[in-house]
Each structure stands twice: as C-alpha cells, then as structure tokens.
Motif scaffolding. Structure first.
Motif, PDB file in Angstrom:
ATOM      1  N   HIS A 171       3.989  15.117  12.130  1.00 33.06           N
ATOM      2  CA  HIS A 171       4.846  14.253  12.943  1.00 33.06           C
ATOM      3  C   HIS A 171       5.116  12.926  12.245  1.00 33.06           C
ATOM      4  CE1 HIS A 171       3.544  17.218  15.944  1.00 33.06           C
ATOM      5  NE2 HIS A 171       4.647  16.896  16.596  1.00 33.06           N
ATOM      6  N   GLN A 172       5.362  12.979  10.950  1.00 35.83           N
ATOM      7  CA  GLN A 172       5.776  11.822  10.160  1.00 35.83           C
ATOM      8  C   GLN A 172       6.613  12.342   8.999  1.00 35.83           C
ATOM      9  OE1 GLN A 172       4.386  11.040   6.760  1.00 35.83           O
ATOM     10  NE2 GLN A 172       3.610  13.156   6.839  1.00 35.83           N
ATOM     11  N   ASP A 173       7.366  11.463   8.368  1.00 36.79           N
ATOM     12  CA  ASP A 173       8.285  11.929   7.318  1.00 36.79           C
ATOM     13  C   ASP A 173       8.163  11.158   6.012  1.00 36.79           C
ATOM     14  OD1 ASP A 173       9.399   9.520   8.038  1.00 36.79           O
ATOM     15  OD2 ASP A 173      11.224  10.375   8.890  1.00 36.79           O
ATOM     16  N   ARG A 174       7.017  10.492   5.792  1.00 34.43           N
ATOM     17  CA  ARG A 174       6.857   9.733   4.563  1.00 34.43           C
ATOM     18  C   ARG A 174       6.067  10.470   3.491  1.00 34.43           C
ATOM     19  NH1 ARG A 174       5.389   3.583   5.026  1.00 34.43           N
ATOM     20  NH2 ARG A 174       5.995   3.848   2.836  1.00 34.43           N
ATOM     21  N   VAL A 175       5.227  11.421   3.905  1.00 36.13           N
ATOM     22  CA  VAL A 175       4.398  12.171   2.954  1.00 36.13           C
ATOM     23  C   VAL A 175       4.504  13.652   3.305  1.00 36.13           C
ATOM     24  CG1 VAL A 175       2.110  12.472   1.948  1.00 36.13           C
ATOM     25  CG2 VAL A 175       2.792  10.218   2.811  1.00 36.13           C
ATOM     26  N   ASN A 176       5.006  14.454   2.391  1.00 34.59           N
ATOM     27  CA  ASN A 176       5.152  15.889   2.638  1.00 34.59           C
ATOM     28  C   ASN A 176       3.878  16.627   2.236  1.00 34.59           C
ATOM     29  OD1 ASN A 176       7.853  15.707   3.527  1.00 34.59           O
ATOM     30  ND2 ASN A 176       8.592  15.687   1.413  1.00 34.59           N
ATOM     31  N   VAL A 177       3.445  17.556   3.092  1.00 32.30           N
ATOM     32  CA  VAL A 177       2.256  18.357   2.825  1.00 32.30           C
ATOM     33  C   VAL A 177       2.559  19.805   3.194  1.00 32.30           C
ATOM     34  CG1 VAL A 177      -0.178  18.739   3.374  1.00 32.30           C
ATOM     35  CG2 VAL A 177       0.718  16.409   3.270  1.00 32.30           C
ATOM     36  N   ALA A 178       2.332  20.721   2.266  1.00 30.57           N
ATOM     37  CA  ALA A 178       2.609  22.135   2.498  1.00 30.57           C
ATOM     38  C   ALA A 178       1.584  22.743   3.456  1.00 30.57           C
ATOM     39  CB  ALA A 178       2.584  22.890   1.170  1.00 30.57           C
ATOM     40  N   SER A 179       1.997  23.777   4.182  1.00 27.99           N
ATOM     41  CA  SER A 179       1.102  24.406   5.153  1.00 27.99           C
ATOM     42  C   SER A 179      -0.131  25.006   4.475  1.00 27.99           C
ATOM     43  CB  SER A 179       1.847  25.474   5.951  1.00 27.99           C
ATOM     44  OG  SER A 179       2.385  26.466   5.092  1.00 27.99           O
ATOM     45  N   GLY A 180       0.022  25.468   3.236  1.00 25.64           N
ATOM     46  CA  GLY A 180      -1.134  25.979   2.515  1.00 25.64           C
ATOM     47  C   GLY A 180      -2.184  24.921   2.267  1.00 25.64           C
ATOM     48  N   ALA A 181      -1.749  23.684   2.083  1.00 23.07           N
ATOM     49  CA  ALA A 181      -2.687  22.582   1.878  1.00 23.07           C
ATOM     50  C   ALA A 181      -3.424  22.245   3.169  1.00 23.07           C
ATOM     51  CB  ALA A 181      -1.952  21.351   1.352  1.00 23.07           C
ATOM     52  N   LEU A 182      -2.766  22.452   4.309  1.00 20.76           N
ATOM     53  CA  LEU A 182      -3.449  22.232   5.587  1.00 20.76           C
ATOM     54  C   LEU A 182      -4.633  23.184   5.705  1.00 20.76           C
ATOM     55  CD1 LEU A 182      -0.371  21.922   8.009  1.00 20.76           C
ATOM     56  CD2 LEU A 182      -1.567  20.092   6.784  1.00 20.76           C
ATOM     57  N   LEU A 230       0.825  -1.202   0.000  1.00 17.72           N
ATOM     58  CA  LEU A 230       0.000   0.000   0.000  1.00 17.72           C
ATOM     59  C   LEU A 230       0.859   1.252   0.000  1.00 17.72           C
ATOM     60  CD1 LEU A 230      -2.651  -0.930   2.749  1.00 17.72           C
ATOM     61  CD2 LEU A 230      -2.744  -1.387   0.290  1.00 17.72           C
ATOM     62  N   PRO A 231       0.317   2.359  -0.527  1.00 18.25           N
ATOM     63  CA  PRO A 231       0.969   3.659  -0.299  1.00 18.25           C
ATOM     64  C   PRO A 231       1.005   3.937   1.204  1.00 18.25           C
ATOM     65  CG  PRO A 231      -0.760   3.809  -1.971  1.00 18.25           C
ATOM     66  CD  PRO A 231      -0.916   2.477  -1.318  1.00 18.25           C
ATOM     67  N   PRO A 232       1.807   4.897   1.655  1.00 15.87           N
ATOM     68  CA  PRO A 232       1.899   5.182   3.093  1.00 15.87           C
ATOM     69  C   PRO A 232       0.526   5.401   3.724  1.00 15.87           C
ATOM     70  CG  PRO A 232       3.575   6.398   1.896  1.00 15.87           C
ATOM     71  CD  PRO A 232       2.696   5.770   0.867  1.00 15.87           C
ATOM     72  N   VAL A 233       0.313   4.739   4.873  1.00 13.34           N
ATOM     73  CA  VAL A 233      -1.005   4.697   5.502  1.00 13.34           C
ATOM     74  C   VAL A 233      -1.046   5.564   6.754  1.00 13.34           C
ATOM     75  CG1 VAL A 233      -2.744   3.227   6.598  1.00 13.34           C
ATOM     76  CG2 VAL A 233      -1.421   2.354   4.653  1.00 13.34           C
ATOM     77  N   PHE A 234      -2.124   6.354   6.864  1.00 14.14           N
ATOM     78  CA  PHE A 234      -2.461   7.053   8.094  1.00 14.14           C
ATOM     79  C   PHE A 234      -3.611   6.280   8.742  1.00 14.14           C
ATOM     80  CE2 PHE A 234      -0.414  10.091   5.379  1.00 14.14           C
ATOM     81  CZ  PHE A 234       0.398  10.827   6.238  1.00 14.14           C
ATOM     82  N   HIS A 235      -3.347   5.685   9.910  1.00 15.71           N
ATOM     83  CA  HIS A 235      -4.271   4.767  10.570  1.00 15.71           C
ATOM     84  C   HIS A 235      -4.854   5.478  11.780  1.00 15.71           C
ATOM     85  CE1 HIS A 235      -4.815   0.391  12.253  1.00 15.71           C
ATOM     86  NE2 HIS A 235      -5.914   0.837  11.655  1.00 15.71           N
ATOM     87  N   VAL A 236      -6.200   5.581  11.873  1.00 13.90           N
ATOM     88  CA  VAL A 236      -6.836   6.426  12.883  1.00 13.90           C
ATOM     89  C   VAL A 236      -7.852   5.627  13.705  1.00 13.90           C
ATOM     90  CG1 VAL A 236      -8.100   8.567  13.316  1.00 13.90           C
ATOM     91  CG2 VAL A 236      -6.599   8.394  11.312  1.00 13.90           C
TER      92      VAL A 236
END
Length: 431
Positions: free
Chosen positions: A283-294, A48-54
């Motif tokens: 707090h992870q380093d596998r998927v980068n997301v810009a602050s504007g996208a947040l 799988l692509p990197p997973v965020f598990h909640v």
C-alpha cells in the motif's frame, strides 16, 4: 529510564558513558529538542531513503524485522533502527544491512554530542539523531524505523511526509501507562483510545497509513488521525485481510490474493506481524518489492528474544530454554498461545512498575514452577510481588540449576533487559 550499554571498544564505551548520564527532564514532552539537534546536524532526516515508520504496543519490532527481510530478499539495501538493544548498543543502528561498526559508531556519537551542547537531549534523542545522521551518509534503498515509545512525542516522529514511504501501526494494548496515559487536556480519556491516539500521532499528510484491526474506540481515533492528515488508511479486516492455516499464510487486498509460507519466527501472532509488513509494502508506491521476496522475507526474518529458542550454550546445559522479552498482557497471551497444552518452568524477571500478572495470568495453565530472577541493569520486581511461595534466585544460573531434572522446557520472560542478560550469558550476540 535509561538503557545502559557496555562495549569492549574504549572509544564506544566513552560515548556510552556519556549516554548513561542523560535523562529526560521531568515534564518535558514534545519534539523541539530533537528538531533543534537535527537542525544543528544539517537536518539529516530530510535526506533519507524512503522510510517505513512503525508504531504499536506489541509486534512493531517483529514487523520491522519482516519489512527488512522482505526488502533485502528483493535485493534492496536497508537501513534500520530499533530499540532497545539486547547485548550491544550497535544493534540500534543497522547500515545497509550490517550493524554499525565500533569505530564509526564512536565518531558518530561524539559528533552528535558536540552538536547537542546546551540542549540537554535524552538518551533516545541522541540515539535517533545518530541513526538518522548515519542513514543520510550511507547509500541505501529504504529505511525501517521503529517508534521507541508511543508515537506523537517519540523522537522518530520528526520524520516528514517527503521522507516516508508508509506508516504502520501494529497491535495495540495497554503499556507504558505512566507516559502514554498521563493526564492531559484535549486527549481521549478511554485508555485504549488514548493509546491509539498516541500511536496514530505518526500519521503524516498524504502518506499511506496501514494498520491492524482494533476495537471500536481505537479504530475511531486512527480514522480521525488519518482523516485530519489526508492520509490514505488501509486497515486490516476492511482494506486487507490475512489468516493462517496449518501450512500457509493467506493474504488478500484489492491488488489480489497471496498464499505465502508460514513465518519461521515462533508464535501464531507472527503471522499478524508478517501480514502487516506485507500490507505496508503493497500500500505504497515508493519502493517496489516482488511477491517472491515477500515469501522469502517471511522465511528469513529473525528477531531475537521474541520466543527465541536458545542455542546450546553456558545457560542451557542440554535443556530446552525459550526466551521472550514480553512484559504486558498481550505478550502474556501470545506466550500462553504458544505453550498451550504444555508445562513449562518459568523464570520471570520484570522491572519495577510492570505488572507480573500480565505474564503469570495468561500462562497459569502451563506453569510448572515460577522463579523470580534479577535483572542486572534495572530495579526489578521482588519475588513477593509475584505471589505467595515464589522463590527469588540470586542469579539466572542459580535459578536454572535449582530446577528439577524433569525434562520440561524453561521459559525466561518478563523483560527485554533480562533478555539481554540471557543472550550475553549464553554467548548469543545478535548480528
């Protein structure tokens, strides 16, 4: 309990009929069956692509919605699986941003059922196997996976450290007591500590674990799980912070401070869920997301049946009608906060085993009237269980038509299964 599904696509309906015949064998717990099923399918959960598990009692679905919206605002293709579905089973499997189409869904479920011969899997195990199989075959940049029930024994917990970008735990509370507080040796005996123990079961070796803040008994269980797994723990109030003003969501951690827009999803609690999603991404380093996208994700996130204002349709008749699937005390508190200072007519439908006071108690100062309504797919609480002088309506339409023409808003609440009925009847199909 099974989540029934209906489809106007004959091949999908044939598979849903097979799903409806499944049940969890009494007393069976553990991940052996889902692991065996996935092994027969070629172990797609390892591709799988990197997973965020909640995980979490309340807010995990909304956190997933914020994660997806933030990732997509950054241009990422995102797979997502959540539960339960509201109107169509397809809602459980989203491939690269789109709900799975009927033809591939029917073929996928048939493939999983063929592989499951002799295993007697549950409804949810088949669903998760199908989701992971679909995810492994469709290119994407990330996956968002919501825990179904608990965490330790949830079928999604087959995910291994190599697949994970981060694990998150949303708000905790007492719910699903029959399963999550079942007597067992060697587990915490204090109820909230036991809930935290079960949710923290998703913690994985060397994988970032990001959480909200909790009472001490829950905090200790999460700390123990993180320490045992060697998982970096980032907890709200200690490692990251957030608050809401009248105009903004304020977020801070060791990487800096952000001033972000308020969520479009109604309710002050959605600021907490959005902040958890931000913390998981930072707090992870596998998927980068810009602050504007947040910021864009906070504005764009949608999550139906959670303080949703219904669009004009067959059920509304010019009236303001709110819909919420909440059914536990924390959901009741969130509803009470939203309707504070207002009066509202409550149409309440709750499945057997749920406590009506979880909703009625917190909302009491705002309630103008209460009507018990049926749920089409499950055994539901009768009006007598809600207290004296509560009327039982034969249908949602009857309940709405019987309300006085006083201009007060209406809240339909108590069950996500009821919420599915409402959306279907009002012709609002989640997409």
């Amino acid at each position: 309990m099974k989540d029934f599904g209906k489809s106007d696509h004959p091949a999908v309906q044939a598979q849903l009929d097979r799903l409806a015949g499944l049940s969890l064998p009494e007393g069976r717990l553990g991940l052996d069956t889902i692991r065996c099923l996935l092994d027969r399918l070629g172990n797609p959960h390892r591709s799988l692509p990197p997973v965020f598990h909640v995980a979490g009692t309340n807010g995990k679905g909304s956190t997933c919605a914020f994660l997806r919206a933030m990732l997509e605002a950054d241009g990422k293709r995102v797979h997502m699986t959540t539960s339960p579905h509201l109107v169509r089973y397809n809602e459980r499997i989203r491939l690269a941003g789109e709900l799975i189409a009927d033809d591939p869904l029917a073929a996928l479920l048939e493939e999983v059922f063929d592989a499951a011969e002799g295993l007697n899997p549950s409804f949810f195990e088949v669903t998760i196997a199908a989701a992971f199989l679909a995810f492994s075959r469709t290119p994407a940049d990330a996956c968002v996976v919501e825990v179904g029930l608990g965490g330790r024994f949830d079928a999604t917990n087959v995910l291994e450290p190599e697949a994970l970008a981060a694990c998150g735990i949303a708000a905790l509370g007492i719910d699903h007591e029959r399963f999550l507080l079942a007597p067992e040796e060697g587990v915490p005996q204090v109820p909230l500590a036991r809930i935290a123990f079960e949710k923290a079961g998703i913690t994985k070796r060397a994988t970032s674990l990001i959480t909200q803040s909790y009472p001490e008994e829950a905090t200790l269980e999460i700390e123990r799980a993180a320490l045992a797994a060697g998982a970096p723990l980032s907890m709200r109030g200690r490692d990251w912070h957030s608050s809401i003003s009248e105009t903004a969501l304020h977020y801070a951690d060791r990487y800096g401070e952000l001033v972000l827009p308020l969520p479009q999803l109604p309710g002050p609690h959605q600021g907490d869920n959005a902040a958890l999603a931000i913390a998981m991404l930072r707090h992870q380093d596998r998927v980068n997301v810009a602050s504007g996208a947040l910021a864009a994700g906070i504005r764009n996130a949608k999550w139906p049946a959670r303080l949703q204002l219904l669009a004009p349709g067959p059920l509304c008749s010019g009236r303001k009608v709110w819909l919420d699937g909440g059914h536990n005390p924390d959901a009741g508190k969130a509803l009470a906060a939203h309707f504070a200072g207002q009066r509202v007519h409550l149409l309440l439908g709750m499945i057997e085993g749920k406590d009506p006071q979880a909703i009625l108690g917190p909302l009491a100062p705002s309630i103008a009237s209460v009507t018990a309504v049926p749920i089409s797919t499950h055994e539901y609480q009768p009006a007598a269980s809600y207290g004296a002088d509560i009327m039982q309506a034969a249908s949602l339409e009857d309940a709405l038509n019987a309300l006085p023409d006083d201009g007060l808003p209406v809240l339909i609440a108590g069950s996500l299964y009821l919420a599915g009925d409402v959306l279907r009847m009002n012709r609002e199909r989640p997409d």
